[in-house]
Design a protein around this motif. Structure first.
Motif, mmCIF file in Angstrom:
data_model
loop_
_atom_site.group_PDB
_atom_site.id
_atom_site.type_symbol
_atom_site.label_atom_id
_atom_site.label_comp_id
_atom_site.label_asym_id
_atom_site.label_seq_id
_atom_site.Cartn_x
_atom_site.Cartn_y
_atom_site.Cartn_z
ATOM 1 N N UNK A 99 0.845 -1.194 0.000
ATOM 2 C CA UNK A 99 0.000 0.000 0.000
ATOM 3 C C UNK A 99 0.883 1.248 0.000
ATOM 4 N N UNK A 100 0.383 2.298 -0.618
ATOM 5 C CA UNK A 100 1.169 3.528 -0.719
ATOM 6 C C UNK A 100 2.393 3.351 -1.575
ATOM 7 N N UNK A 101 2.247 2.625 -2.698
ATOM 8 C CA UNK A 101 3.391 2.323 -3.559
ATOM 9 C C UNK A 101 3.785 3.484 -4.454
ATOM 10 N N UNK A 102 3.035 4.562 -4.410
ATOM 11 C CA UNK A 102 3.277 5.672 -5.332
ATOM 12 C C UNK A 102 4.337 6.665 -4.857
ATOM 13 N N UNK A 103 4.725 6.607 -3.589
ATOM 14 C CA UNK A 103 5.683 7.601 -3.115
ATOM 15 C C UNK A 103 6.480 7.058 -1.934
ATOM 16 N N UNK A 104 7.560 7.784 -1.621
ATOM 17 C CA UNK A 104 8.344 7.480 -0.427
ATOM 18 C C UNK A 104 8.862 6.063 -0.357
ATOM 19 N N UNK A 105 8.780 5.505 0.835
ATOM 20 C CA UNK A 105 9.307 4.168 1.089
ATOM 21 C C UNK A 105 8.656 3.132 0.177
ATOM 22 N N UNK A 106 7.320 3.215 0.018
ATOM 23 C CA UNK A 106 6.618 2.250 -0.815
ATOM 24 C C UNK A 106 7.064 2.294 -2.262
ATOM 25 N N UNK A 107 7.363 3.476 -2.738
ATOM 26 C CA UNK A 107 7.831 3.636 -4.112
ATOM 27 C C UNK A 107 9.218 3.012 -4.293
ATOM 28 N N UNK A 108 10.129 3.324 -3.391
ATOM 29 C CA UNK A 108 11.480 2.751 -3.480
ATOM 30 C C UNK A 108 11.429 1.233 -3.419
ATOM 31 N N UNK A 109 10.641 0.699 -2.503
ATOM 32 C CA UNK A 109 10.558 -0.747 -2.369
ATOM 33 C C UNK A 109 9.984 -1.373 -3.634
ATOM 34 N N UNK A 110 8.930 -0.786 -4.174
ATOM 35 C CA UNK A 110 8.314 -1.327 -5.388
ATOM 36 C C UNK A 110 9.310 -1.362 -6.545
ATOM 37 N N UNK A 111 10.035 -0.278 -6.749
ATOM 38 C CA UNK A 111 10.989 -0.219 -7.856
ATOM 39 C C UNK A 111 12.100 -1.252 -7.694
ATOM 40 N N UNK A 112 12.597 -1.428 -6.469
ATOM 41 C CA UNK A 112 13.651 -2.405 -6.242
ATOM 42 C C UNK A 112 13.172 -3.824 -6.499
ATOM 43 N N UNK A 113 11.979 -4.138 -6.039
ATOM 44 C CA UNK A 113 11.443 -5.485 -6.225
ATOM 45 C C UNK A 113 11.180 -5.779 -7.692
ATOM 46 N N UNK A 114 10.601 -4.824 -8.392
ATOM 47 C CA UNK A 114 10.323 -5.012 -9.816
ATOM 48 C C UNK A 114 11.622 -5.152 -10.607
ATOM 49 N N UNK A 115 12.641 -4.402 -10.233
ATOM 50 C CA UNK A 115 13.925 -4.464 -10.936
ATOM 51 C C UNK A 115 14.589 -5.823 -10.810
ATOM 52 N N UNK A 116 14.331 -6.519 -9.718
ATOM 53 C CA UNK A 116 14.959 -7.823 -9.530
ATOM 54 C C UNK A 116 14.080 -8.976 -10.013
ATOM 55 N N UNK A 117 12.902 -8.669 -10.522
ATOM 56 C CA UNK A 117 12.077 -9.705 -11.113
ATOM 57 C C UNK A 117 10.886 -10.159 -10.307
ATOM 58 N N UNK A 118 10.591 -9.507 -9.186
ATOM 59 C CA UNK A 118 9.402 -9.843 -8.402
ATOM 60 C C UNK A 118 8.162 -9.186 -9.013
ATOM 61 N N UNK A 119 6.994 -9.662 -8.592
ATOM 62 C CA UNK A 119 5.736 -9.039 -8.992
ATOM 63 C C UNK A 119 5.219 -8.184 -7.839
ATOM 64 N N UNK A 120 4.564 -7.075 -8.180
ATOM 65 C CA UNK A 120 4.071 -6.151 -7.167
ATOM 66 C C UNK A 120 2.652 -5.721 -7.505
ATOM 67 N N UNK A 121 1.779 -5.837 -6.520
ATOM 68 C CA UNK A 121 0.492 -5.156 -6.559
ATOM 69 C C UNK A 121 0.688 -3.891 -5.739
ATOM 70 N N UNK A 122 0.662 -2.745 -6.391
ATOM 71 C CA UNK A 122 0.936 -1.488 -5.715
ATOM 72 C C UNK A 122 -0.295 -0.615 -5.674
ATOM 73 N N UNK A 123 -0.667 -0.173 -4.480
ATOM 74 C CA UNK A 123 -1.856 0.671 -4.367
ATOM 75 C C UNK A 123 -1.468 2.137 -4.322
ATOM 76 N N UNK A 124 -2.417 2.973 -4.727
ATOM 77 C CA UNK A 124 -2.186 4.414 -4.798
ATOM 78 C C UNK A 124 -3.501 5.132 -4.539
ATOM 79 N N UNK A 125 -3.392 6.411 -4.190
ATOM 80 C CA UNK A 125 -4.575 7.268 -4.067
ATOM 81 C C UNK A 125 -4.619 8.331 -5.160
ATOM 82 N N UNK A 126 -3.464 8.919 -5.491
ATOM 83 C CA UNK A 126 -3.418 10.001 -6.472
ATOM 84 C C UNK A 126 -3.393 9.443 -7.890
ATOM 85 N N UNK A 127 -4.343 9.854 -8.723
ATOM 86 C CA UNK A 127 -4.406 9.390 -10.104
ATOM 87 C C UNK A 127 -3.118 9.741 -10.846
ATOM 88 N N UNK A 128 -2.620 8.789 -11.623
ATOM 89 C CA UNK A 128 -1.433 9.008 -12.432
ATOM 90 C C UNK A 128 -0.117 8.841 -11.718
#
Length: 292
Positions: free
Chosen positions: A9-38
């Motif tokens: 949750x909160x994958x669009x910014x801050x800690x959640x964003x950094x974690x999502x990018x790192x996981x995706x870069x290494x080949x993991x799958x991510x369901x990332x939630x956001x509130x702000x469109x775009x």
């Protein structure tokens, strides 16, 4: 390393964003939630097969249930649930409006609890998994000007600590993440400052107000390094990130322990006579756990 699937949750910014990018870069799958469109369109464009975006307002119980159920239905298995969405409401307790108070608790505390509760049946059925609950140095230490924020973080830590014992038999691990100040948008973009009451101008509360209005300080922590540090196996129950967090938590725990130790005799003096009495307090629960 075998690829895994994460719900963040909160994958669009801050800690959640950094974690999502790192996981995706290494080949993991991510369901990332956001509130702000775009706010996560670039992640979807860069990793169209590995990143699944989902709008989520964690103050909406029905949306939490729908997002969690849909994620499991689409992906069959989610290995790690990261409860990360949250913000800081700062100011003196008297300065908050009732609406601000309710929203802070609904976001940081009950929103996190609802997310985890929605995920638990899925984690049990699949035979295990991991829950990472984002807390803060403010979940162990407390400062004037953050009373309501601290209430949510101390509250979610108590929930997660007890939860860990409940779900361990199902192979579900729980880790409470306690970062210190980081160079993200949390301090100046993810914090709300209550309206000022002049009576507090000369008090310690003025310190947090000055920090948030002058915007002249920044956290010591590197959010990318912090994000990289959360994926540990085995992981500690509480994961401290940042030298500032370590020092503040150590100081807080040392002070609290010293206070408790001065009260041993006075605490024992309030016990009822034990003859013929079966006790059932916290100490007995601890003993039962040790005997298991």
């Amino acid at each position: 390393m075998t690829s895994r699937t994460w719900l963040i949750t909160g994958a669009n910014s801050g800690f959640g964003r950094h974690l999502s990018e790192q996981l995706l870069s290494r080949g993991d799958r991510v369901v990332g939630t956001f509130r702000a469109a775009g706010s996560v369109e670039d992640l979807s464009a860069r990793w169209p097969d590995a990143f699944r975006a989902a709008h989520l307002d964690v103050t909406d119980p029905a949306e939490i249930t729908a997002v969690v159920n849909e994620a499991w239905a689409a992906l069959a298995r989610i290995d790690v649930v990261v409860s990360n969405a949250g913000y800081g409401l700062m100011g003196a307790a008297e300065e908050f409006t009732d609406e601000q108070m309710v929203h802070q608790i609904a976001t940081n505390l009950t929103g996190s609890i609802r997310l985890i509760r929605a995920a638990l049946p899925h984690l049990r059925r699949q035979g295990g998994g991991r829950i990472l609950q984002l807390s803060s140095v403010g979940g162990q230490a407390a400062w004037p000007g953050g009373s309501l924020y601290h209430a949510t973080k101390w509250g979610i830590e108590g929930f997660a600590d007890a939860l860990a014992g409940e779900v361990a038999p199902f192979g579900i691990d729980v880790t409470i993440v306690e970062p210190g100040g980081a160079r993200t948008n949390f301090r100046y973009g993810g914090s709300v400052l209550a309206d000022r009451i002049e009576a507090y101008d000369g008090t310690p509360v003025a310190g947090i107000r000055r920090i948030l209005t002058e915007r002249t300080t920044q956290g010591i922590g590197d959010p990318a390094l912090m994000a990289a540090g959360v994926d540990q196996d085995p992981a500690p129950r509480r994961l401290v990130l940042g030298s500032d967090a370590y020092q503040a938590i150590e100081n807080a725990l040392t002070t609290r322990l010293a206070d408790v130790r001065t009260q041993r005799e006075s605490a024992e003096a309030t016990d009822a006579p034990l003859e013929g009495v079966t006790t059932g307090g916290p100490a007995d629960l601890d003993a039962e756990k040790r005997d298991m």
